[in-house]
Design a protein around this motif. Structure first.
Motif, PDB file in Angstrom:
ATOM      1  N   GLN A  41       0.812  -1.216   0.000  1.00 11.25           N
ATOM      2  CA  GLN A  41       0.000   0.000   0.000  1.00 11.25           C
ATOM      3  C   GLN A  41       0.848   1.269   0.000  1.00 11.25           C
ATOM      4  N   ALA A  42       1.997   1.241   0.645  1.00 11.80           N
ATOM      5  CA  ALA A  42       2.852   2.442   0.698  1.00 11.80           C
ATOM      6  C   ALA A  42       3.269   2.867  -0.710  1.00 11.80           C
ATOM      7  N   VAL A  43       3.679   1.922  -1.524  1.00 10.04           N
ATOM      8  CA  VAL A  43       4.051   2.231  -2.901  1.00 10.04           C
ATOM      9  C   VAL A  43       2.803   2.614  -3.693  1.00 10.04           C
ATOM     10  N   GLY A  44       1.700   1.922  -3.421  1.00 11.36           N
ATOM     11  CA  GLY A  44       0.448   2.195  -4.111  1.00 11.36           C
ATOM     12  C   GLY A  44      -0.038   3.616  -3.929  1.00 11.36           C
ATOM     13  N   ASN A  45       0.339   4.249  -2.832  1.00 16.70           N
ATOM     14  CA  ASN A  45      -0.085   5.626  -2.586  1.00 16.70           C
ATOM     15  C   ASN A  45       0.439   6.605  -3.638  1.00 16.70           C
ATOM     16  N   ILE A  46       1.487   6.216  -4.342  1.00 16.23           N
ATOM     17  CA  ILE A  46       2.000   7.044  -5.442  1.00 16.23           C
ATOM     18  C   ILE A  46       0.909   7.245  -6.494  1.00 16.23           C
ATOM     19  N   GLY A  47       0.031   6.270  -6.621  1.00 21.58           N
ATOM     20  CA  GLY A  47      -1.043   6.359  -7.589  1.00 21.58           C
ATOM     21  C   GLY A  47      -1.958   7.551  -7.367  1.00 21.58           C
ATOM     22  N   LYS A  48      -2.052   8.015  -6.135  1.00 30.08           N
ATOM     23  CA  LYS A  48      -2.909   9.173  -5.848  1.00 30.08           C
ATOM     24  C   LYS A  48      -2.419  10.421  -6.570  1.00 30.08           C
ATOM     25  N   PHE A  49      -1.117  10.538  -6.748  1.00 31.04           N
ATOM     26  CA  PHE A  49      -0.554  11.651  -7.515  1.00 31.04           C
ATOM     27  C   PHE A  49      -1.078  11.637  -8.948  1.00 31.04           C
ATOM     28  N   PHE A  50      -1.120  10.443  -9.560  1.00 32.18           N
ATOM     29  CA  PHE A  50      -1.603  10.322 -10.939  1.00 32.18           C
ATOM     30  C   PHE A  50      -3.095  10.620 -11.039  1.00 32.18           C
ATOM     31  N   ILE A  51      -3.857  10.206 -10.040  1.00 29.37           N
ATOM     32  CA  ILE A  51      -5.292  10.479 -10.030  1.00 29.37           C
ATOM     33  C   ILE A  51      -5.537  11.989  -9.994  1.00 29.37           C
ATOM     34  N   VAL A  52      -4.864  12.671  -9.086  1.00 26.79           N
ATOM     35  CA  VAL A  52      -5.031  14.119  -8.959  1.00 26.79           C
ATOM     36  C   VAL A  52      -4.526  14.830 -10.212  1.00 26.79           C
ATOM     37  N   SER A  53      -3.406  14.381 -10.759  1.00 25.13           N
ATOM     38  CA  SER A  53      -2.863  14.984 -11.987  1.00 25.13           C
ATOM     39  C   SER A  53      -3.837  14.824 -13.150  1.00 25.13           C
ATOM     40  N   GLY A  54      -4.431  13.663 -13.262  1.00 30.58           N
ATOM     41  CA  GLY A  54      -5.399  13.416 -14.325  1.00 30.58           C
ATOM     42  C   GLY A  54      -6.634  14.289 -14.183  1.00 30.58           C
ATOM     43  N   LEU A  55      -7.117  14.436 -12.965  1.00 30.24           N
ATOM     44  CA  LEU A  55      -8.268  15.310 -12.719  1.00 30.24           C
ATOM     45  C   LEU A  55      -7.937  16.760 -13.081  1.00 30.24           C
ATOM     46  N   ALA A  56      -6.753  17.198 -12.690  1.00 26.78           N
ATOM     47  CA  ALA A  56      -6.339  18.573 -12.983  1.00 26.78           C
ATOM     48  C   ALA A  56      -6.209  18.797 -14.493  1.00 26.78           C
ATOM     49  N   LEU A  57      -5.616  17.847 -15.194  1.00 24.94           N
ATOM     50  CA  LEU A  57      -5.455  17.977 -16.638  1.00 24.94           C
ATOM     51  C   LEU A  57      -6.815  18.006 -17.332  1.00 24.94           C
ATOM     52  N   ASP A  58      -7.723  17.153 -16.902  1.00 26.06           N
ATOM     53  CA  ASP A  58      -9.076  17.168 -17.474  1.00 26.06           C
ATOM     54  C   ASP A  58      -9.768  18.497 -17.218  1.00 26.06           C
ATOM     55  N   GLY A  59      -9.659  18.990 -16.015  1.00 25.12           N
ATOM     56  CA  GLY A  59     -10.283  20.271 -15.682  1.00 25.12           C
ATOM     57  C   GLY A  59      -9.734  21.406 -16.518  1.00 25.12           C
ATOM     58  N   TRP A  60      -8.424  21.414 -16.704  1.00 25.99           N
ATOM     59  CA  TRP A  60      -7.773  22.445 -17.513  1.00 25.99           C
ATOM     60  C   TRP A  60      -8.255  22.369 -18.968  1.00 25.99           C
ATOM     61  N   GLY A  61      -8.345  21.154 -19.495  1.00 26.82           N
ATOM     62  CA  GLY A  61      -8.811  20.980 -20.862  1.00 26.82           C
ATOM     63  C   GLY A  61     -10.264  21.417 -21.040  1.00 26.82           C
ATOM     64  N   VAL A  62     -11.122  21.041 -20.103  1.00 25.41           N
ATOM     65  CA  VAL A  62     -12.529  21.444 -20.159  1.00 25.41           C
ATOM     66  C   VAL A  62     -12.630  22.963 -20.102  1.00 25.41           C
ATOM     67  N   THR A  79     -16.762  24.836 -33.260  1.00 23.49           N
ATOM     68  CA  THR A  79     -16.733  26.204 -33.764  1.00 23.49           C
ATOM     69  C   THR A  79     -15.327  26.765 -33.842  1.00 23.49           C
ATOM     70  N   ARG A  80     -14.437  26.257 -33.003  1.00 23.08           N
ATOM     71  CA  ARG A  80     -13.060  26.767 -32.978  1.00 23.08           C
ATOM     72  C   ARG A  80     -12.097  25.643 -32.621  1.00 23.08           C
ATOM     73  N   LEU A  81     -10.880  25.813 -33.079  1.00 21.69           N
ATOM     74  CA  LEU A  81      -9.813  24.888 -32.737  1.00 21.69           C
ATOM     75  C   LEU A  81      -9.120  25.396 -31.478  1.00 21.69           C
ATOM     76  N   VAL A  82      -9.043  24.551 -30.460  1.00 22.16           N
ATOM     77  CA  VAL A  82      -8.396  24.930 -29.204  1.00 22.16           C
ATOM     78  C   VAL A  82      -6.933  24.505 -29.287  1.00 22.16           C
ATOM     79  N   LYS A  83      -6.028  25.509 -29.194  1.00 22.68           N
ATOM     80  CA  LYS A  83      -4.589  25.240 -29.277  1.00 22.68           C
ATOM     81  C   LYS A  83      -3.834  25.806 -28.072  1.00 22.68           C
ATOM     82  N   SER A  84      -4.573  26.293 -27.074  1.00 20.89           N
ATOM     83  CA  SER A  84      -3.928  26.894 -25.907  1.00 20.89           C
ATOM     84  C   SER A  84      -4.035  25.959 -24.709  1.00 20.89           C
ATOM     85  N   GLY A  85      -3.390  26.353 -23.635  1.00 22.29           N
ATOM     86  CA  GLY A  85      -3.404  25.528 -22.428  1.00 22.29           C
ATOM     87  C   GLY A  85      -2.725  24.198 -22.698  1.00 22.29           C
ATOM     88  N   PRO A  86      -3.315  23.096 -22.241  1.00 22.05           N
ATOM     89  CA  PRO A  86      -2.668  21.795 -22.439  1.00 22.05           C
ATOM     90  C   PRO A  86      -2.664  21.353 -23.899  1.00 22.05           C
TER      91      PRO A  86
END
Length: 156
Positions: A41-62, A79-86
């Motif tokens: 479980q101690a190593v598995g906790n690293i996965g929480k970083f990826f979960i939060v990063s994925g949520l943040a990236l999705d939010g930024w894209g939306v 209507t438009r091509l999005v080329k900014s942000g992520p």
């Protein structure tokens, strides 16, 4: 492309639904068919970083889509091509965010079987969404999208 647009109108066809189904399958496999425990479980906790990063990236894209007021749901009018942000770094940052979330869950669970779901989810994204979306965007946006494709990677 009209046939593809009709096929994607049902709720099961939108990526967040596939994400939730994949998450549920991962949790079920992790609990009832764990196959092989990779780490504790101690190593598995690293996965929480990826979960939060994925949520943040999705939010930024939306947020980028909402700011330019273009279609957010796959195969809705563009209507438009999005080329900014992520979108400066990847043509599919929201899909990458979803993959990061599932990767994080697989790491937290710490067994082999959830990683199989991650691979399947990637294949669904690529084949049911990314490739058809790119064809649609080429048709709708023409040269501007083709130039963006040349300048920006599909994934990372």
């Amino acid at each position: 492309m009209q046939q593809a647009e009709r096929a994607f109108k049902t709720p099961i066809m939108i990526p967040p639904v596939w994400l939730v189904l994949s998450l549920l399958l991962m949790l079920a496999l992790g609990r009832w068919v764990p196959v092989f425990q990779l780490w504790d479980q101690a190593v598995g906790n690293i996965g929480k970083f990826f979960i939060v990063s994925g949520l943040a990236l999705d939010g930024w894209g939306v947020l980028r889509f909402l700011l330019v007021k273009t279609g957010l749901v796959p195969f809705t009018p563009v209507t438009r091509l999005v080329k900014s942000g992520p979108y400066r770094f990847s043509r599919n940052p929201m899909y990458i965010g979803m993959l990061l979330m599932l990767l994080g869950v697989a790491i937290v669970l710490g067994t082999v079987s959830p990683f199989i779901v991650l691979l399947l989810f990637f294949l669904v994204l690529r084949n049911r969404f990314v490739i058809p979306e790119e064809a649609m965007l080429e048709q709708v946006l023409g040269k501007s999208y083709l130039q963006y494709k040349q300048e920006t990677r599909r994934w990372i």
